[in-house]
Design a protein around this motif. Structure first.
Motif, PDB file in Angstrom:
ATOM      1  N   GLY A  15       0.770  -1.558   0.104  1.00 18.19           N
ATOM      2  CA  GLY A  15       0.086   0.044   0.290  1.00 18.19           C
ATOM      3  C   GLY A  15       0.938   1.254   0.080  1.00 18.19           C
ATOM      4  N   THR A  16       0.146   2.721  -0.479  1.00 19.82           N
ATOM      5  CA  THR A  16       0.756   3.321   0.309  1.00 19.82           C
ATOM      6  C   THR A  16       1.598   3.922   1.465  1.00 19.82           C
ATOM      7  OG1 THR A  16      -1.346   4.785   0.870  1.00 19.82           O
ATOM      8  CG2 THR A  16      -0.487   5.012  -1.636  1.00 19.82           C
ATOM      9  N   THR A  17       2.590   4.501   1.432  1.00 23.07           N
ATOM     10  CA  THR A  17       3.143   5.149   3.191  1.00 23.07           C
ATOM     11  C   THR A  17       2.722   6.213   3.496  1.00 23.07           C
ATOM     12  OG1 THR A  17       4.693   3.246   2.014  1.00 23.07           O
ATOM     13  CG2 THR A  17       5.279   4.713   3.513  1.00 23.07           C
ATOM     14  N   PRO A  18       1.863   6.801   4.054  1.00 26.86           N
ATOM     15  CA  PRO A  18       1.445   8.272   4.313  1.00 26.86           C
ATOM     16  C   PRO A  18       1.815   8.213   5.193  1.00 26.86           C
ATOM     17  CG  PRO A  18       0.110   7.019   4.439  1.00 26.86           C
ATOM     18  CD  PRO A  18       0.803   5.932   4.442  1.00 26.86           C
ATOM     19  N   SER A  19       2.103   9.918   5.678  1.00 31.50           N
ATOM     20  CA  SER A  19       3.908  10.273   6.857  1.00 31.50           C
ATOM     21  C   SER A  19       2.037  10.231   7.864  1.00 31.50           C
ATOM     22  CB  SER A  19       3.781  11.327   6.738  1.00 31.50           C
ATOM     23  OG  SER A  19       2.538  12.134   6.501  1.00 31.50           O
ATOM     24  N   SER A  20       2.423  11.012   8.856  1.00 33.96           N
ATOM     25  CA  SER A  20       1.291  10.453   9.852  1.00 33.96           C
ATOM     26  C   SER A  20       0.303  12.109  10.037  1.00 33.96           C
ATOM     27  CB  SER A  20       1.900  10.354  11.646  1.00 33.96           C
ATOM     28  OG  SER A  20       2.986   9.845  12.253  1.00 33.96           O
ATOM     29  N   PRO A  21       1.403  13.175   9.545  1.00 36.82           N
ATOM     30  CA  PRO A  21       0.290  14.299   9.433  1.00 36.82           C
ATOM     31  C   PRO A  21      -0.494  13.671   7.801  1.00 36.82           C
ATOM     32  CG  PRO A  21       1.488  15.137   9.529  1.00 36.82           C
ATOM     33  CD  PRO A  21       2.226  13.092   9.524  1.00 36.82           C
ATOM     34  N   ASP A  22      -0.593  13.114   6.630  1.00 39.86           N
ATOM     35  CA  ASP A  22      -0.947  11.778   5.926  1.00 39.86           C
ATOM     36  C   ASP A  22      -2.282  11.740   6.294  1.00 39.86           C
ATOM     37  OD1 ASP A  22       0.110  14.194   4.007  1.00 39.86           O
ATOM     38  OD2 ASP A  22       1.731  12.513   2.923  1.00 39.86           O
ATOM     39  N   ALA A  61      -5.025   0.785   0.540  1.00 39.00           N
ATOM     40  CA  ALA A  61      -4.276   0.206   0.680  1.00 39.00           C
ATOM     41  C   ALA A  61      -2.868   0.974   1.597  1.00 39.00           C
ATOM     42  CB  ALA A  61      -4.056  -0.875   0.393  1.00 39.00           C
ATOM     43  N   ILE A  62      -2.610   0.589   2.439  1.00 37.40           N
ATOM     44  CA  ILE A  62      -1.695   1.154   3.612  1.00 37.40           C
ATOM     45  C   ILE A  62      -0.716   0.329   3.540  1.00 37.40           C
ATOM     46  CG2 ILE A  62      -1.060   2.451   5.700  1.00 37.40           C
ATOM     47  CD1 ILE A  62      -3.770   3.768   5.175  1.00 37.40           C
ATOM     48  N   SER A  63       0.340   1.197   3.822  1.00 41.00           N
ATOM     49  CA  SER A  63       1.231   0.366   4.041  1.00 41.00           C
ATOM     50  C   SER A  63       2.299   0.957   5.905  1.00 41.00           C
ATOM     51  CB  SER A  63       2.945  -0.055   3.372  1.00 41.00           C
ATOM     52  OG  SER A  63       3.950  -0.048   3.803  1.00 41.00           O
ATOM     53  N   LEU A  64       2.586   0.516   6.240  1.00 41.54           N
ATOM     54  CA  LEU A  64       3.688   1.074   7.975  1.00 41.54           C
ATOM     55  C   LEU A  64       4.687   0.968   7.348  1.00 41.54           C
ATOM     56  CD1 LEU A  64       1.861  -0.531  10.664  1.00 41.54           C
ATOM     57  CD2 LEU A  64       1.164   2.294  10.105  1.00 41.54           C
ATOM     58  N   GLY A  65       5.681   0.867   6.591  1.00 39.63           N
ATOM     59  CA  GLY A  65       6.704   0.638   5.409  1.00 39.63           C
ATOM     60  C   GLY A  65       7.319   0.025   4.872  1.00 39.63           C
ATOM     61  N   HIS A  66       8.596   0.374   3.957  1.00 39.75           N
ATOM     62  CA  HIS A  66       8.778  -1.158   3.329  1.00 39.75           C
ATOM     63  C   HIS A  66       9.648  -2.226   4.315  1.00 39.75           C
ATOM     64  CE1 HIS A  66       8.588   1.573  -0.020  1.00 39.75           C
ATOM     65  NE2 HIS A  66       9.541   2.694   1.293  1.00 39.75           N
ATOM     66  N   MET A  67       9.466  -2.496   5.552  1.00 40.23           N
ATOM     67  CA  MET A  67       9.587  -3.762   6.572  1.00 40.23           C
ATOM     68  C   MET A  67       8.299  -4.339   6.234  1.00 40.23           C
ATOM     69  SD  MET A  67      12.821  -2.095   9.373  1.00 40.23           S
ATOM     70  CE  MET A  67      13.871  -2.116   8.764  1.00 40.23           C
ATOM     71  N   VAL A  68       7.944  -5.763   6.729  1.00 40.68           N
ATOM     72  CA  VAL A  68       7.369  -6.506   6.440  1.00 40.68           C
ATOM     73  C   VAL A  68       7.266  -6.540   8.420  1.00 40.68           C
ATOM     74  CG1 VAL A  68       5.709  -8.843   7.184  1.00 40.68           C
ATOM     75  CG2 VAL A  68       7.170  -7.757   4.613  1.00 40.68           C
ATOM     76  N   TRP A  69       6.104  -6.130   9.122  1.00 46.10           N
ATOM     77  CA  TRP A  69       6.018  -6.653  10.245  1.00 46.10           C
ATOM     78  C   TRP A  69       5.183  -7.542  10.935  1.00 46.10           C
ATOM     79  CZ3 TRP A  69       8.840  -2.806  13.399  1.00 46.10           C
ATOM     80  CH2 TRP A  69       9.590  -2.253  12.545  1.00 46.10           C
TER      81      TRP A  69
END
Length: 156
Positions: free
Chosen positions: A76-83, A120-128
């Motif tokens: 997914g996209t990786t929005p900033s917290s403000p986004d 779809a939202i990603s929390l970053g490029h790493m998998v958690w």
């Protein structure tokens, strides 16, 4: 707007549960004045071992009818917290009554469910691990409410 979490797996007592409970409580208190409230936290488990497809069916049945659906997915996209905060505010301001945030199981989300989602939202490029995703998403909900309220929690 009610924000629901629809997740695969049961979060048992422990540090992750304590963090999720704390952040969701903070979110609910801060968000209420902004028209953002905590809805249901729905946990599903595929006890028959049907894999991602079976989990997707359980998740679909748990999502409130008419809800916008955002899935947590590494693609997914990786929005900033403000986004992310602005995305929530925009959906609320459009008059949506419900938003469901979906977290898949250890193997991720079935591609069909991912394709049906509004976002779809990603929390970053790493998998958690999916249980940590629940903690991180809960924290981001609280951070988003704090940003929208003009509070000092976010120091960007």
């Amino acid at each position: 707007m009610r924000i629901h979490l629809c997740v695969v797996g049961r979060l048992r007592k422990g540090p992750e549960r304590s963090l999720v409970d704390d952040y969701l409580s903070r979110f609910d208190k801060t968000g209420r004045q902004l028209g953002l409230t905590l809805g249901k936290v729905i946990e599903v488990e595929d006890r028959k071992g049907g894999g991602m497809a079976a989990e997707a069916d359980l998740l679909r049945r748990a999502i409130p009818q008419g809800s916008a659906v955002w899935v947590m997915d590494e693609r997914g996209t990786t929005p900033s917290s403000p986004d992310f905060a602005q995305m929530l505010a925009t959906l609320r301001d459009q008059g949506r009554g419900d938003l469901t945030l979906v977290i898949g199981g250890a193997d991720g989300l079935d591609p069909s469910l991912r394709a049906e989602a509004d976002t779809a939202i990603s929390l970053g490029h790493m998998v958690w691990p999916h249980m940590l995703v629940r903690v991180m998403l809960s924290e981001q909900l609280y951070r988003a409410a704090s940003i929208l309220a003009g509070g000092p929690y976010h120091r960007a």
